[in-house]
Design a protein around this motif. Structure first.
Motif, PDB file in Angstrom:
ATOM      1  N   ARG A  21       0.855  -1.190   0.000  1.00 53.51           N
ATOM      2  CA  ARG A  21       0.000   0.000   0.000  1.00 53.51           C
ATOM      3  C   ARG A  21       0.890   1.239   0.000  1.00 53.51           C
ATOM      4  NH1 ARG A  21      -5.622  -0.253   1.142  1.00 53.51           N
ATOM      5  NH2 ARG A  21      -5.442   2.006   1.111  1.00 53.51           N
ATOM      6  N   LEU A  22       1.204   1.696  -1.198  1.00 55.20           N
ATOM      7  CA  LEU A  22       2.116   2.835  -1.347  1.00 55.20           C
ATOM      8  C   LEU A  22       1.562   4.083  -0.672  1.00 55.20           C
ATOM      9  CD1 LEU A  22       3.038   2.169  -5.083  1.00 55.20           C
ATOM     10  CD2 LEU A  22       4.343   1.538  -3.058  1.00 55.20           C
ATOM     11  N   ASP A  23       0.223   4.168  -0.585  1.00 52.29           N
ATOM     12  CA  ASP A  23      -0.382   5.353   0.038  1.00 52.29           C
ATOM     13  C   ASP A  23      -0.196   5.371   1.551  1.00 52.29           C
ATOM     14  OD1 ASP A  23      -2.164   3.082  -0.323  1.00 52.29           O
ATOM     15  OD2 ASP A  23      -3.740   4.277   0.614  1.00 52.29           O
ATOM     16  N   TYR A  24       0.265   4.262   2.153  1.00 53.20           N
ATOM     17  CA  TYR A  24       0.491   4.211   3.599  1.00 53.20           C
ATOM     18  C   TYR A  24       1.933   4.566   3.968  1.00 53.20           C
ATOM     19  CZ  TYR A  24      -3.948   2.344   5.321  1.00 53.20           C
ATOM     20  OH  TYR A  24      -5.245   2.202   5.705  1.00 53.20           O
ATOM     21  N   ILE A  25       2.793   4.729   2.974  1.00 51.87           N
ATOM     22  CA  ILE A  25       4.198   5.033   3.280  1.00 51.87           C
ATOM     23  C   ILE A  25       4.385   6.555   3.233  1.00 51.87           C
ATOM     24  CG2 ILE A  25       6.596   4.610   2.634  1.00 51.87           C
ATOM     25  CD1 ILE A  25       5.624   2.047   1.203  1.00 51.87           C
ATOM     26  N   ASN A  26       4.767   7.114   4.398  1.00 52.87           N
ATOM     27  CA  ASN A  26       4.909   8.571   4.472  1.00 52.87           C
ATOM     28  C   ASN A  26       6.022   9.069   3.550  1.00 52.87           C
ATOM     29  OD1 ASN A  26       2.933   8.858   6.409  1.00 52.87           O
ATOM     30  ND2 ASN A  26       4.386   8.502   8.091  1.00 52.87           N
ATOM     31  N   ASN A  27       5.765  10.151   2.888  1.00 50.36           N
ATOM     32  CA  ASN A  27       6.754  10.830   2.030  1.00 50.36           C
ATOM     33  C   ASN A  27       7.462   9.877   1.079  1.00 50.36           C
ATOM     34  OD1 ASN A  27       6.255  13.135   3.613  1.00 50.36           O
ATOM     35  ND2 ASN A  27       7.727  12.385   5.135  1.00 50.36           N
ATOM     36  N   ILE A  28       6.720   8.976   0.504  1.00 53.94           N
ATOM     37  CA  ILE A  28       7.357   8.002  -0.386  1.00 53.94           C
ATOM     38  C   ILE A  28       7.916   8.688  -1.642  1.00 53.94           C
ATOM     39  CG2 ILE A  28       5.167   7.371  -1.512  1.00 53.94           C
ATOM     40  CD1 ILE A  28       6.440   4.469  -1.599  1.00 53.94           C
ATOM     41  N   LYS A  29       9.119   8.232  -2.033  1.00 49.90           N
ATOM     42  CA  LYS A  29       9.726   8.783  -3.250  1.00 49.90           C
ATOM     43  C   LYS A  29       9.660   7.710  -4.320  1.00 49.90           C
ATOM     44  CE  LYS A  29      13.422  11.008  -0.726  1.00 49.90           C
ATOM     45  NZ  LYS A  29      13.485  10.009   0.274  1.00 49.90           N
ATOM     46  N   VAL A  30       9.535   8.137  -5.571  1.00 53.44           N
ATOM     47  CA  VAL A  30       9.472   7.180  -6.674  1.00 53.44           C
ATOM     48  C   VAL A  30      10.709   6.277  -6.641  1.00 53.44           C
ATOM     49  CG1 VAL A  30       9.424   6.968  -9.192  1.00 53.44           C
ATOM     50  CG2 VAL A  30       8.062   8.733  -8.079  1.00 53.44           C
ATOM     51  N   SER A  31      11.851   6.873  -6.253  1.00 52.67           N
ATOM     52  CA  SER A  31      13.099   6.101  -6.264  1.00 52.67           C
ATOM     53  C   SER A  31      13.144   4.986  -5.207  1.00 52.67           C
ATOM     54  CB  SER A  31      14.285   7.048  -6.076  1.00 52.67           C
ATOM     55  OG  SER A  31      14.066   7.809  -4.917  1.00 52.67           O
ATOM     56  N   ASP A  32      12.284   5.103  -4.139  1.00 56.00           N
ATOM     57  CA  ASP A  32      12.276   4.051  -3.105  1.00 56.00           C
ATOM     58  C   ASP A  32      11.581   2.779  -3.576  1.00 56.00           C
ATOM     59  OD1 ASP A  32      13.465   5.721  -1.298  1.00 56.00           O
ATOM     60  OD2 ASP A  32      11.580   6.374  -0.391  1.00 56.00           O
ATOM     61  N   ILE A  33      10.737   2.948  -4.580  1.00 55.64           N
ATOM     62  CA  ILE A  33       9.845   1.835  -4.931  1.00 55.64           C
ATOM     63  C   ILE A  33      10.620   0.613  -5.407  1.00 55.64           C
ATOM     64  CG2 ILE A  33       7.995   1.151  -6.492  1.00 55.64           C
ATOM     65  CD1 ILE A  33       6.615   3.485  -5.697  1.00 55.64           C
ATOM     66  N   GLU A  34      11.645   0.855  -6.198  1.00 51.89           N
ATOM     67  CA  GLU A  34      12.405  -0.277  -6.735  1.00 51.89           C
ATOM     68  C   GLU A  34      13.003  -1.105  -5.582  1.00 51.89           C
ATOM     69  OE1 GLU A  34      14.941   0.847  -9.904  1.00 51.89           O
ATOM     70  OE2 GLU A  34      15.761  -1.183 -10.105  1.00 51.89           O
ATOM     71  N   THR A  35      13.505  -0.402  -4.547  1.00 55.69           N
ATOM     72  CA  THR A  35      14.073  -1.095  -3.375  1.00 55.69           C
ATOM     73  C   THR A  35      13.019  -2.006  -2.747  1.00 55.69           C
ATOM     74  OG1 THR A  35      15.098   1.051  -2.979  1.00 55.69           O
ATOM     75  CG2 THR A  35      15.401  -0.616  -1.265  1.00 55.69           C
ATOM     76  N   LEU A  36      11.810  -1.480  -2.619  1.00 54.09           N
ATOM     77  CA  LEU A  36      10.742  -2.254  -1.970  1.00 54.09           C
ATOM     78  C   LEU A  36      10.350  -3.472  -2.802  1.00 54.09           C
ATOM     79  CD1 LEU A  36       8.414   0.640  -0.720  1.00 54.09           C
ATOM     80  CD2 LEU A  36       9.979  -0.757   0.629  1.00 54.09           C
TER      81      LEU A  36
END
Ligand code: NAP
Length: 486
Positions: A21-36
């Motif tokens: 749930r990307l909307d639950y991660i505070n201040n999420i950056k597009v660049s963090d997504i690949e790590t996840l």
């Protein structure tokens, strides 16, 4: 992102798929997504729910789409897209190889009518969705029935269930009615929608992985039901006996429409608790003769479509006392028994003991209730104030005096307890009440309410399945659970 990585790890041990749930991660950056996404050990559903559909994302639509795109480009197997977005957005994701699209509809206020559910499904399936998701809200327990019959009529892979406490059974029964998946929270307190159970509860209490189309249904009718130990006890019995069945909590407000509506599910048996033990009698096809005298049902058995009412509170209490006496080669016949209380438990215990030839005296705070019960039983009654002149072989507490949290209360003056007396307390939380402690100190034999509680459940299980329940295991479960609540 750090916390999300830990959660992905934990989720991989419990779930078949992980919804990120990307909307639950505070201040999420597009660049963090690949790590996840790269951290996943299970297929991932990428979801970034906007506020308008019940999510937490408040950023721009461009940012939301960018997050989802990065997720699919990094290897998310599924992407969840709301039904009301531009069709071009759905088409954009459809072109991405290796990503399946879940097109979702959420209704946080009600469960749509049958025709409307079909219409919504048709519309969502028409977008070219790989999976259609329809999430409704249960205002009544019978709303779940609409979801079940709807699921049985669809061909496209479909996720459908009801949110809210009243909808929990649709989450548990997802595999029986063919829902593509069911959502569960990582742990209590981490729910992403109302009514979500934790993954451990779904797996360990409800034996979720064993549920399939052929699974039989049993359950508890009551209100409230949320803190009942019934699901844990009965699902343990079903699992240990290797039966393909599940026991569910049914929070019922309107009893007649529940009994009528749930006939379509051919529920094999019910436990019945407060406030429905008396009213249910008029809705059953047949009553055990003991039930007619007690005036309350705690067990229903479905015998070839006919619902038959029993009372195992009564038979369980009798068995506990008989077993207690048998240790000294004694029986109930002709014994003087004093029952304190004149409510539901007292009625069940008193009628059961009368059948065994005990001589009963009822004592109750509200004298008129003692008089009524004594009249029905054709036995004596005494005033509460006369308890200090107690002369009895067996003393039974059927009031709630001494029950958690008022654990220092005692229903009789301690000095009336005499050596050799048998003292049974129906209260089971705490298992050792002040009454039982004082009784033991004064040389009485004591029996606690846990034995009755476990036995009434075990006798229900036997009535339903014809098999004995694992009594010692159940008693251990109840005592451990109660020790944790003190
Ligand atoms: P119920 O129908 O509400 O009856 C409550 C009884 O307790 C009535 O007789 C009431 O007297 C009396 N009472 C309550 N507070 C009192 C007080 N402060 N002083 C004097 N009397 C008081 O409840 P129930 O279903 O019979 O349950 C009674 C107890 O049995 C509960 O603790 C319940 O947990 C236990 N129970 C145990 C099992 C088991 O399996 N072990 C099964 C069923 C029930 P009045 O008539 O004057 O109000």
């Amino acid at each position: 992102t750090e916390e999300a990585l830990q959660d992905i790890n934990t989720a991989s041990e419990l779930a078949d798929l992980i919804e990120l749930r990307l909307d639950y991660i505070n201040n999420i950056k597009v660049s963090d997504i690949e790590t996840l996404i790269k951290a996943k050990a299970r297929p991932v559903i990428a979801t970034c729910r906007p506020k308008r559909e019940g999510g937490r994302f408040t950023g721009s639509e461009d940012k939301r789409v960018a997050l989802l795109e990065r997720a699919t480009d990094s290897g998310a197997e599924y992407v969840d897209i709301e039904h009301d977005v531009e069709r071009s957005l759905i088409n954009k994701f459809r072109k991405k190889a290796g990503t399946k699209i879940i097109v979702s509809y959420h209704n946080f206020s009600e469960t749509p009518a049958d025709a409307e559910l079909k219409e919504i499904h048709q519309k969502l399936a028409g977008t070219g969705a790989d999976v259609v998701k329809i999430v409704a809200f249960a205002r009544n327990i019978t709303d779940n029935l609409r979801i079940f019959s709807f699921l049985e009529g669809v061909r496209t892979p479909t996720i459908a269930f009801c949110m809210g406490e009243l909808g929990q059974i649709s989450r548990i029964l997802a595999p029986k009615y063919g829902s593509f998946l069911s959502f569960a929270s990582l742990e209590k307190g981490k729910e992403s929608a109302p009514g979500q159970l934790s993954a451990k509860e779904l797996l360990n209490v409800y034996n979720f992985r064993r549920i399939n189309r052929a699974t039989d249904i049993y359950g508890l009718i009551g209100n409230p039901v949320a803190h009942s130990m019934g699901p844990l006890l009965h699902n343990t019995c079903l699992r240990e006996e290797g039966l393909n069945a599940v026991y569910l909590p049914f929070k019922v407000e309107d009893l007649p429409s529940f009994i009528n509506g749930f006939k379509t599910l051919n529920v094999r048996g019910y436990s019945v608790t407060i406030p429905h033990k008396v009213t249910i009698m008029g809705l059953l096809d047949k009553l055990d003769p003991l039930v007619e005298s007690i005036g309350a049902v705690n067990t229903v058995v479905n015998r070839d479509g006919k619902l038959v009412g029993y009372n195992t509170d009564s038979t369980a209490a009798v068995k506990v006392i008989e077993d207690g006496l048998a240790k000294d080669g004694d029986t109930l016949h002709g014994k003087k028994v004093t029952i304190v209380g004149a409510g539901g438990a007292a009625r069940a215990v008193a009628f059961g003991l009368k059948q065994k030839g005990a001589g009963i005296t009822i004592v109750n705070r509200t004298e008129s209730r003692a008089e009524t019960l004594a009249g029905d039983l054709k036995c004596q009654y005494k005033k509460f104030g006369e308890l200090d002149k107690l002369n009895t072989a067996i003393l039974i507490n059927c009031t709630s005096i001494g029950m958690h949290p008022n654990i220092d209360d005692i229903p009789v003056p301690a000095n009336v307890l005499r050596p050799g007396m048998l003292v049974f307390d129906a209260v089971y939380n705490p298992p050792e009440t002040r009454l039982l402690r004082e009784a033991a100190v004064r040389g009485c034999r004591t029996l606690d309410g846990v034995k009755m509680f476990v036995l009434q459940a075990a006798q229900q299980f036997e009535l339903w399945t014809g098999r004995p329940a694992p009594l010692e295991h159940l008693e251990r479960i109840v005592r451990t659970k109660l020790a944790g609540t003190q």
